[in-house]
Design a protein around this motif. Structure first.
Motif: not given
Length: 399
Positions: A2-7, A299-301, A325-335, A337-338
């Protein structure tokens, strides 16, 4: 991300002239920015916000001078802040290993051969962003910096100017730098992997060919029966003395060495940035054998740094084990993108990451030197000499 403003879009000549009339610039120290609302809001929507830059200044100071460009209106009020730093840069650092031998011989007699005092706009430990605000949007910020950057470099006695590792989405607004004598070239890119799957096993089944699945499962068998315990925390203060030496083991083995983290950096990221920092720590029999520092944004880790105990890391294939392990955690927590910082591209290629390009923009203050440098820059960046990068389907996006 996400960006603070449009580019989107680029400012017109009239817009640039309006920016020149509305705003001036002033170099400031962090102490002078204390209590400044514009600085407090800088990068507020990003994982590496104003707090992160303050941590860098407090904990990574070896040979680095941190400064800030304040964008001020006609009333003298600060409307936006752009961090930068000063250091001595080896402009041939990215050449292939065969060139380093010759370079070392030259530097026996001329120690500072092609080492330049450099002004770098961006982040010392991470990708760069424009410190835009509601009052000073990205295009206007770029035009102001472009107009003033050579004079700023002169005031800081810097011979070389670099915009460090800006994501490719900034190319439209940063094109003004190219028009004003800067050369653009790829930095070592980040990578990104879509993880919209039920778990890591589902990702392997749907995203990887059979041969890659077989190779990964073979690696994971090395930990069968090995009691590894994962802890995920937002503050690793109690474990810093254990994890920092593991980071140094990885740092010392790296072909390219950039910023060198301190134990205090890890401690401060955990204590000051609990909302975005995630430390993954793996223990075997109570002893820490691996860790990763990740950060969350949208939506990214983001996988930032890793540490491994090489007494066991290779035998246990800990690199792949920690990724699972990191990907499994990220998926379980709704992210969804890795994302990973640069280097170690071979395993990321095999796991079907895509490149996430980062750009360097650079020029010499001297017009004569810069005319030569613009031609040389694309040939002296490390990205040109990493053969694994060429295997990625979107390699052309780097250029």
């Amino acid at each position: 991300m996400s960006d603070t403003v449009s580019l989107s879009g680029t400012p017109s000549v009239a817009d640039a002239a309006a920016a020149a009339a509305r705003f001036g610039v002033k170099i400031m120290t962090r102490g002078e920015l204390a209590g400044c609302r514009a600085w407090a809001d800088t990068f507020a929507a990003l994982r590496k916000d104003r707090r992160y830059y303050e941590i860098l200044e407090d904990t990574l100071r070896d040979g680095v001078e941190y400064r800030y460009v304040a964008i001020v209106d006609r009333a003298g009020c600060i409307q936006a802040v752009q961090p930068f730093f000063l250091l001595d840069q080896d402009i041939l650092e990215g050449l292939g290993a065969e060139w380093q031998v010759w370079l070392a011989r030259i530097r026996r007699f001329v120690p500072r051969f092609l080492k330049m005092r450099t002004l770098m706009v961006g982040c010392f430990a991470g990708e760069g962003h424009l410190g835009a605000s509601d009052t000073v949007p990205p295009g206007e910020m770029a035009e102001i910096l472009c107009r003033e950057i050579v004079n700023l470099a002169r005031s800081c006695r810097a011979q070389l100017i670099v915009l460090k590792e800006f994501p490719a989405r900034y190319r439209p607004v940063l094109d003004c730098f190219v028009r004003h004598g800067f050369a653009r070239a790829p930095s070592m890119p980040m990578t990104v992997l879509n993880i919209e799957h039920e778990d890591f096993d589902a990702y392997m089944q749907h995203a990887l060919p059979r041969s890659a699945r077989w190779q990964l499962r073979k690696k994971f068998k090395a930990t069968d029966g090995v009691p590894l315990v994962l802890t995920v925390t937002d503050d690793a203060g109690d474990a810093v003395d254990d994890i920092h030496p593991l980071y140094l083991q990885v740092f010392d083995r790296s072909k390219f060495r950039f910023e060198k983290l301190t134990a205090e950096y890890l401690r401060r990221v955990g204590s000051d940035m609990k909302d975005t920092a995630r430390f993954f720590i793996w223990r075997r029999g109570g002893k820490v054998i691996a860790f990763s520092l990740c950060m969350v944004e949208g939506d990214s880790l983001f996988w930032e740094y890793v540490g491994l105990d090489y007494a066991v890391a290779l035998d246990l294939h800990l690199y792949y084990y920690t990724i699972r392990d990191m990907m499994n955690w990220a998926i379980a927590n709704g992210y969804r993108w890795f994302r990973s910082t640069g280097l170690s591209y071979e395993p990321k290629f095999r796991m079907r990451h895509e490149l996430d390009p980062l750009d360097l923009y650079a020029r010499f203050r001297s017009p004569l030197l810069n005319a030569i440098f613009r031609l040389l820059l694309p040939w002296i960046v490390p990205a040109r000499y990493d053969e694994t990068l060429r295997k990625f389907a979107n390699y052309r996006d780097l250029w």
